[in-house]
Write a protein that holds these residues in place. Structure first.
Motif, mmCIF file in Angstrom:
data_model
loop_
_atom_site.group_PDB
_atom_site.id
_atom_site.type_symbol
_atom_site.label_atom_id
_atom_site.label_comp_id
_atom_site.label_asym_id
_atom_site.label_seq_id
_atom_site.Cartn_x
_atom_site.Cartn_y
_atom_site.Cartn_z
ATOM 1 N N GLU A 134 0.826 -1.212 0.000
ATOM 2 C CA GLU A 134 0.000 0.000 0.000
ATOM 3 C C GLU A 134 0.859 1.260 0.000
ATOM 4 N N ALA A 135 2.109 1.099 0.447
ATOM 5 C CA ALA A 135 3.046 2.234 0.442
ATOM 6 C C ALA A 135 4.423 1.728 0.071
ATOM 7 N N VAL A 136 5.083 2.466 -0.832
ATOM 8 C CA VAL A 136 6.401 2.058 -1.313
ATOM 9 C C VAL A 136 7.409 3.163 -1.004
ATOM 10 N N PHE A 137 8.479 2.817 -0.323
ATOM 11 C CA PHE A 137 9.557 3.770 -0.033
ATOM 12 C C PHE A 137 10.763 3.437 -0.907
ATOM 13 N N VAL A 138 11.152 4.384 -1.750
ATOM 14 C CA VAL A 138 12.343 4.188 -2.569
ATOM 15 C C VAL A 138 13.513 4.864 -1.846
ATOM 16 N N ALA A 139 14.437 4.049 -1.364
ATOM 17 C CA ALA A 139 15.575 4.575 -0.598
ATOM 18 C C ALA A 139 16.881 4.241 -1.309
ATOM 19 N N ALA A 140 16.883 4.504 -2.611
ATOM 20 C CA ALA A 140 18.066 4.247 -3.430
ATOM 21 C C ALA A 140 18.984 5.470 -3.401
ATOM 22 N N PRO A 141 20.273 5.299 -3.801
ATOM 23 C CA PRO A 141 21.152 6.462 -3.915
ATOM 24 C C PRO A 141 20.587 7.488 -4.902
ATOM 25 N N VAL A 142 20.929 8.762 -4.692
ATOM 26 C CA VAL A 142 20.392 9.843 -5.511
ATOM 27 C C VAL A 142 20.547 9.570 -7.005
ATOM 28 N N GLY A 143 21.682 9.040 -7.399
ATOM 29 C CA GLY A 143 21.966 8.814 -8.812
ATOM 30 C C GLY A 143 21.031 7.796 -9.461
ATOM 31 N N GLN A 144 20.438 6.901 -8.659
ATOM 32 C CA GLN A 144 19.569 5.851 -9.217
ATOM 33 C C GLN A 144 18.092 6.090 -8.936
ATOM 34 N N LEU A 145 17.808 7.201 -8.259
ATOM 35 C CA LEU A 145 16.441 7.433 -7.801
ATOM 36 C C LEU A 145 15.426 7.359 -8.925
ATOM 37 N N GLN A 146 15.711 8.116 -9.987
ATOM 38 C CA GLN A 146 14.688 8.243 -11.025
ATOM 39 C C GLN A 146 14.291 6.898 -11.616
ATOM 40 N N SER A 147 15.288 6.049 -11.895
ATOM 41 C CA SER A 147 14.938 4.774 -12.528
ATOM 42 C C SER A 147 14.236 3.848 -11.541
ATOM 43 N N VAL A 148 14.646 3.869 -10.278
ATOM 44 C CA VAL A 148 13.988 2.978 -9.311
ATOM 45 C C VAL A 148 12.556 3.440 -9.040
ATOM 46 N N THR B 139 10.449 2.220 -11.903
ATOM 47 C CA THR B 139 10.171 0.791 -11.719
ATOM 48 C C THR B 139 9.071 0.575 -10.689
ATOM 49 N N ALA B 140 9.172 1.305 -9.581
ATOM 50 C CA ALA B 140 8.193 1.147 -8.493
ATOM 51 C C ALA B 140 6.795 1.527 -8.963
ATOM 52 N N LEU B 141 6.710 2.646 -9.693
ATOM 53 C CA LEU B 141 5.393 3.113 -10.149
ATOM 54 C C LEU B 141 4.766 2.118 -11.128
ATOM 55 N N GLN B 142 5.636 1.513 -11.923
ATOM 56 C CA GLN B 142 5.137 0.551 -12.902
ATOM 57 C C GLN B 142 4.550 -0.686 -12.218
ATOM 58 N N ALA B 143 5.215 -1.118 -11.136
ATOM 59 C CA ALA B 143 4.813 -2.367 -10.490
ATOM 60 C C ALA B 143 3.772 -2.167 -9.387
ATOM 61 N N ALA B 144 3.622 -0.940 -8.921
ATOM 62 C CA ALA B 144 2.762 -0.709 -7.747
ATOM 63 C C ALA B 144 1.284 -0.778 -8.112
ATOM 64 N N LYS B 145 0.468 -1.103 -7.114
ATOM 65 C CA LYS B 145 -0.980 -1.142 -7.303
ATOM 66 C C LYS B 145 -1.498 0.257 -7.650
ATOM 67 N N PRO B 146 -2.657 0.344 -8.278
ATOM 68 C CA PRO B 146 -3.213 1.656 -8.669
ATOM 69 C C PRO B 146 -3.482 2.552 -7.461
#
Lengths: 355, 355
Positions: free
Chosen positions: A61-75, A78-85
């Motif tokens: 129900e909630a996704v936290f992306v805690a990737a390094p700044v340089g990889q944030l956008q791609s992760v 990915t998260a938005l693509q896989a996450a529930k509506p």
């Protein structure tokens, strides 16, 4: 509540620990490093370690992306693509316009907790890392109100103080209060190294140089990304800095004592209003206490002031070169409290003066 | 030995106390403020308080001028006029070319003890203020060797480490390691105040901003004089700073990650060589330890490292906003010592990481 965390380092791991313990959340974690995933599981930062980001996100129900700044956008993508509506997706990166632009999705809210820069790695993850910490959120016009509210409540549950700010202001403020101090620290040491000449030793000049350069050469792997991610706000801050330096230069060259004094006084009141705002009324006073370097001195002072209800706004300890004694600077708000603090410290037999 | 002190504040008073106690000197003191003269006498900083500078100096073998920077030149001239032909006259001002030019007398040696900037007033004068402190001396071509040697021995007797330096280098180094950090602190708070907008509150951004701006708006009565007295060296340092900022700006605008990383790495090694030079070999490592804010924590760490023979080069304590916990940064020299320190701190159950 089901939560997914992509990147289980210090921040991701601490989110996991706090969410599991305080919100009884079920936490799925992914990290590109299998060893880190395993460690996070062992340390109780996540309930299950999964093999890929999509699997972690799928039922959250909630996704936290805690990737390094340089990889944030791609992760994030990915998260938005896989996450529930109806899932909310957020990140914890230190610059926010970049991700705002990349994630024009109603489910996305940019975030930035002001906590945890000191250490790295899931082994330092703590349930209480966010207690009382400002957690900036950067909602956009199209952000879902329902999802924003869900995220806000989750963060309060983690112990943080969620604070909405527009991405542009966030990045400008961070450029001024965090990135610029790092740049100036780097410049100061380079300047001093040149002034002293090769191999010459730094003279003991009191704490100002050490204080001003503590963050010089901060972790390059992290900071190169941070500088570049926020580079236009930082460039604007640098331009402003150069303008201000030119003003001082002019006053100095004209030997204009009045202008120099006024500029210095303005800095004093700026610092007071910046670091003291939001607390009880009155100006902040600085007390400087000379103390022997023995166990318990700081505790004695802090306890004496605490018992008397005097709040220490800020403190700084500067040891003498030989560590036999030191100076504790204490910032206390209001004339009354400052006077009380001065009396209490004097009663402890430590020399004390208003700076 | 007979000593005269003109200006019995913190520095003058501490010279008096140390000279009386350690050198069994007979100390005459003058201060334009009769109350201060009286206090100095009462506190044992001087043997006799006199009504004018000439009377204080008349029979002295060594004269210390401890007047504010703005009055140094005239008080030095008075002292030289009244002093015996074989007396040594020195000052304690923070810039040195100015007085060197004013006092082209073989009896004069400029001086600058690096001690005591924290407090002011004779009531804080201490016999041990100069113990182990560098005391710069700026002899000129025509300075009497005999008198220089006498002064040198006196200062060693006070506990200081007299170090000869030419006046121009002294002022350039002070501009870089002391005056420039103060200017940049002032600029940083002005910049941040503007970025935050009127009345807005400073976010909790970790210790970098506080550390970098601790000296912002330092005592205006003292610092306006210091800035102006050393203004050409400071202007040169400002020009160099602007050049360096332009270099960073260019790298940022070109999104040149390699240049930014190299610049940041250079700053790290500059700081290490500046603040670590003169100590045992090896690079300085920074350990960051998360600690609860309870009495004795710092003492426990310091004692554990001390027992194991690990020397703490520098330390800094940053409390969390609520003072419930904090981070202690420890700088330790050499791979071996850093590893040992890390193990020892971990054994105390505190989270520790290399920064």
């Amino acid at each position: 509540v089901r939560i997914a965390i992509l990147g289980v380092g210090l921040i991701g791991g601490s989110i996991g620990r706090a969410a599991r313990s305080r919100l009884h959340a079920i936490v799925s974690g992914y990290d590109p490093d299998p060893g880190v995933r395993h460690q996070a599981l062992e340390l109780g930062a996540i309930d299950r370690a999964v093999e890929g980001p999509a699997a972690a996100v799928a039922d959250a129900e909630a996704v936290f992306v805690a990737a390094p700044v340089g990889q944030l956008q791609s992760v994030i993508a990915t998260a938005l693509q896989a996450a529930k509506p109806d899932a909310v997706v957020t990140d914890v990166g230190s610059t926010k316009r970049m991700v705002a632009a990349a994630a024009a999705d109603e489910r996305f809210v940019g975030g930035h907790p002001l906590a945890g820069a000191e250490t790295a790695g899931v082994r330092h993850a703590r349930e209480d890392l966010f207690d009382g910490a400002v957690w900036y959120l950067t909602p956009e016009q199209n952000t879902s109100g329902v999802l924003y509210e869900r995220l806000h409540r989750l963060l309060v549950g983690l112990g943080a103080r969620p604070t909405a700010i527009d991405a542009e202001t966030h990045d400008r403020v961070m450029a001024s209060v965090s990135h610029l101090p790092h740049v100036l620290a780097n410049v100061l040491v380079a300047q001093a190294a040149q002034a002293l000449g090769g191999g010459e030793r730094m003279p003991h000049t009191g704490p100002s140089f050490r204080d001003a350069t503590r963050v010089a050469g901060a972790n390059g792997a992290i900071w190169t990304d941070i500088y570049l991610a926020n580079r236009d706000a930082l460039v604007a801050a640098l331009d402003d800095t150069v303008d201000r330096l030119s003003d001082v230069r002019r006053a100095l060259q004209n030997a204009d004592a009045e202008a120099v004094a006024a500029w210095n006084d303005a800095a004093r009141s700026d610092r007071e209003s910046l670091l003291g705002a939001g607390l009880a009324g009155g100006a902040v006073h600085e007390l400087r206490v000379s103390v022997p370097n023995r166990p318990g001195v700081i505790a004695d002072i802090a306890l004496a002031l605490g018992r008397a209800g005097v709040n220490i706004v800020d403190m700084a300890l500067s040891p003498s070169p030989d560590f036999r004694q030191g100076v504790v600077a204490l910032w206390v708000r209001g004339d009354d409290q400052a006077r009380r603090a001065e009396t209490l410290v004097a009663e402890l037999q430590f020399p004390v003066a208003r700076a």
